[in-house]
Design a protein around this motif. Structure first.
Motif, PDB file in Angstrom:
ATOM      1  N   SER A  80       3.181   9.286 -23.041  1.00 45.34           N
ATOM      2  CA  SER A  80       2.202   8.178 -22.420  1.00 45.34           C
ATOM      3  C   SER A  80       2.122   7.266 -23.670  1.00 45.34           C
ATOM      4  N   GLY A  81       1.434   6.200 -23.283  1.00 44.07           N
ATOM      5  CA  GLY A  81       1.123   5.234 -24.502  1.00 44.07           C
ATOM      6  C   GLY A  81       1.863   3.879 -24.411  1.00 44.07           C
ATOM      7  N   GLY A  82       2.692   3.769 -23.584  1.00 46.68           N
ATOM      8  CA  GLY A  82       3.687   2.681 -23.420  1.00 46.68           C
ATOM      9  C   GLY A  82       2.941   1.520 -22.726  1.00 46.68           C
ATOM     10  N   GLY A  83       3.505   0.412 -22.875  1.00 47.50           N
ATOM     11  CA  GLY A  83       2.802  -0.792 -22.295  1.00 47.50           C
ATOM     12  C   GLY A  83       3.701  -2.173 -22.683  1.00 47.50           C
ATOM     13  N   ALA A 136       4.803  -9.593 -29.712  1.00 48.87           N
ATOM     14  CA  ALA A 136       5.634  -9.542 -30.942  1.00 48.87           C
ATOM     15  C   ALA A 136       4.675  -9.386 -32.131  1.00 48.87           C
ATOM     16  N   GLY A 137       4.969  -8.542 -33.015  1.00 48.90           N
ATOM     17  CA  GLY A 137       4.013  -8.207 -34.133  1.00 48.90           C
ATOM     18  C   GLY A 137       2.791  -7.223 -33.924  1.00 48.90           C
ATOM     19  N   GLY A 138       2.674  -6.888 -32.694  1.00 44.29           N
ATOM     20  CA  GLY A 138       1.626  -5.846 -32.320  1.00 44.29           C
ATOM     21  C   GLY A 138       1.996  -4.543 -32.470  1.00 44.29           C
ATOM     22  N   SER A 139       1.133  -3.496 -32.085  1.00 47.57           N
ATOM     23  CA  SER A 139       1.393  -2.073 -32.289  1.00 47.57           C
ATOM     24  C   SER A 139       1.010  -1.317 -30.963  1.00 47.57           C
ATOM     25  N   MET A 146       3.881   2.769 -33.613  1.00 59.85           N
ATOM     26  CA  MET A 146       4.808   1.493 -33.716  1.00 59.85           C
ATOM     27  C   MET A 146       4.063   0.233 -34.315  1.00 59.85           C
ATOM     28  N   ASN A 147       4.573  -0.203 -35.344  1.00 61.10           N
ATOM     29  CA  ASN A 147       3.729  -1.406 -35.903  1.00 61.10           C
ATOM     30  C   ASN A 147       4.746  -2.318 -35.864  1.00 61.10           C
ATOM     31  N   SER A 148       4.547  -3.729 -36.163  1.00 58.19           N
ATOM     32  CA  SER A 148       5.188  -4.852 -36.292  1.00 58.19           C
ATOM     33  C   SER A 148       6.196  -4.905 -35.253  1.00 58.19           C
ATOM     34  N   LEU A 149       5.976  -4.757 -33.953  1.00 55.62           N
ATOM     35  CA  LEU A 149       7.058  -4.654 -32.990  1.00 55.62           C
ATOM     36  C   LEU A 149       7.697  -6.242 -32.776  1.00 55.62           C
ATOM     37  N   LYS A 150       8.985  -5.753 -32.070  1.00 49.34           N
ATOM     38  CA  LYS A 150       9.959  -6.878 -32.104  1.00 49.34           C
ATOM     39  C   LYS A 150      10.305  -6.627 -30.619  1.00 49.34           C
ATOM     40  N   GLN A 205       7.885   3.261 -20.590  1.00 51.60           N
ATOM     41  CA  GLN A 205       8.207   2.012 -21.013  1.00 51.60           C
ATOM     42  C   GLN A 205       7.555   1.038 -22.000  1.00 51.60           C
ATOM     43  N   VAL A 206       8.354   0.633 -23.054  1.00 48.00           N
ATOM     44  CA  VAL A 206       7.611  -0.279 -24.051  1.00 48.00           C
ATOM     45  C   VAL A 206       8.411  -1.688 -23.656  1.00 48.00           C
ATOM     46  N   THR A 207       7.537  -2.687 -23.738  1.00 42.70           N
ATOM     47  CA  THR A 207       8.027  -3.942 -23.573  1.00 42.70           C
ATOM     48  C   THR A 207       7.314  -4.752 -24.646  1.00 42.70           C
TER      49      THR A 207
END
Length: 124
Positions: free
Chosen positions: A7-10, A14-17, A83-87, A119-121
């Motif tokens: 769970s927790g995807g979404g 960019a730059g978010g967590s 997950m930090n600093s997401l790209k 899913q992580v977008t």
């Protein structure tokens, strides 16, 4: 038999967590090494992070080292991926997996049980 539920995807900019969670059924969670993998459309499933059964050792792919953190709470039968600093290139379906037996591996073939994925977008 172990059942894993992520769970927790979404969707995040960019730059978010995001923090992913994976809850396991069964009484032997603390004996499993746990890993996170991801798969983008048209690509093979790739290693992200792994943590030993004790939580004492963690390993990361080069692409996420320094941005992602894997952890576990054996009392809650749960493994996490912060997950930090997401790209945008982190966009994928993320899977958690459990490995029975000694030794840690980064190969998907070494893991015995898999969740259904979340899913992580990451938008640019």
């Amino acid at each position: 038999q172990v059942q894993l539920v992520e769970s927790g995807g979404g969707l995040v900019q960019a730059g978010g967590s995001l923090r992913l969670s994976c809850e396991a059924s069964g009484r032997t969670f603390s004996s499993y090494h746990m890993g996170w993998f991801r798969q983008a459309p048209g690509k093979e499933r790739e290693f992200v992070a792994v943590i030993r059964w004790s939580g004492g050792n963690t390993y990361y792919s080069d692409s996420v080292q320094g941005r992602f953190t894997i952890s576990r709470d054996n009392a809650k039968n749960t493994v996490y991926l912060q997950m930090n600093s997401l790209k945008p290139e982190d966009t994928a379906v993320y899977y958690c997996a459990a490995k029975v037996g000694v030794g840690v591996t980064t190969s998907p073939k070494g893991f015995n049980y898999w969740g259904q994925g979340t899913q992580v977008t990451v938008s640019s």
